[in-house]
Design a protein around this motif. Structure first.
Motif, short mmCIF file in Angstrom:
data_model
loop_
_atom_site.label_atom_id
_atom_site.label_comp_id
_atom_site.label_asym_id
_atom_site.label_seq_id
_atom_site.Cartn_x
_atom_site.Cartn_y
_atom_site.Cartn_z
N PRO A 44 0.83 -1.25 -0.06
CA PRO A 44 -0.16 -0.12 -0.10
C PRO A 44 1.16 1.17 -0.08
O PRO A 44 2.06 1.18 0.61
N ALA A 45 0.38 2.28 -0.64
CA ALA A 45 1.39 3.59 -0.76
C ALA A 45 1.15 4.33 0.62
O ALA A 45 0.21 4.02 1.27
N VAL A 46 2.21 4.73 0.83
CA VAL A 46 2.25 5.64 2.18
C VAL A 46 2.52 7.14 1.99
O VAL A 46 3.33 7.41 1.11
N SER A 47 1.54 7.95 2.36
CA SER A 47 1.68 9.28 2.46
C SER A 47 2.84 9.88 3.15
O SER A 47 2.78 9.69 4.52
N LEU A 48 3.84 10.35 2.68
CA LEU A 48 4.88 10.71 3.36
C LEU A 48 4.94 12.28 3.58
O LEU A 48 5.44 12.78 4.53
N MET A 49 4.40 13.01 2.78
CA MET A 49 4.46 14.71 2.87
C MET A 49 3.28 15.26 2.15
O MET A 49 2.71 14.43 1.15
N ILE A 50 2.90 16.72 2.36
CA ILE A 50 1.86 17.35 1.83
C ILE A 50 2.70 18.45 0.91
O ILE A 50 3.60 19.16 1.32
N THR A 51 2.61 18.29 -0.33
CA THR A 51 3.19 19.29 -1.17
C THR A 51 2.90 20.51 -1.29
O THR A 51 1.72 20.81 -0.66
#
Length: 83
Positions: A44-51
């Motif tokens: 599963p994709a992991v959200s690492l940051m808010i652009t």
């Protein structure tokens, strides 16, 4: 000089062999996709940051800077429909 050419030829042959193996791996994944009708299982994709672009989109949705700052990347991506 001949030794250098032989060395280069060896590396080019190795690169061609590796490319052939990698192409075969891709073909196997494509075959699995077509056989099952679904994509192969992936992590599963992991959200690492808010652009910055995502922050702007959140502001456009009415979220304050403070609220955005306190959001986890996963929460922000969920609000943007990216999750």
């Amino acid at each position: 000089m001949a030794g250098i050419d032989d060395h280069r030829r060896l590396h080019l042959d190795q690169a061609a062999a590796e490319e052939g193996v990698l192409d075969g791996v891709g073909d196997a994944g494509d075959a699995e996709l077509h056989a099952n009708g679904t994509a192969p299982a992936t992590s599963p994709a992991v959200s690492l940051m808010i652009t910055n672009r995502q922050r702007a989109a959140l502001r456009a949705l009415g979220f304050s800077e403070e609220t955005i700052r306190q959001m986890t990347p996963a929460e922000a991506h969920g609000k943007l429909g990216l999750a």
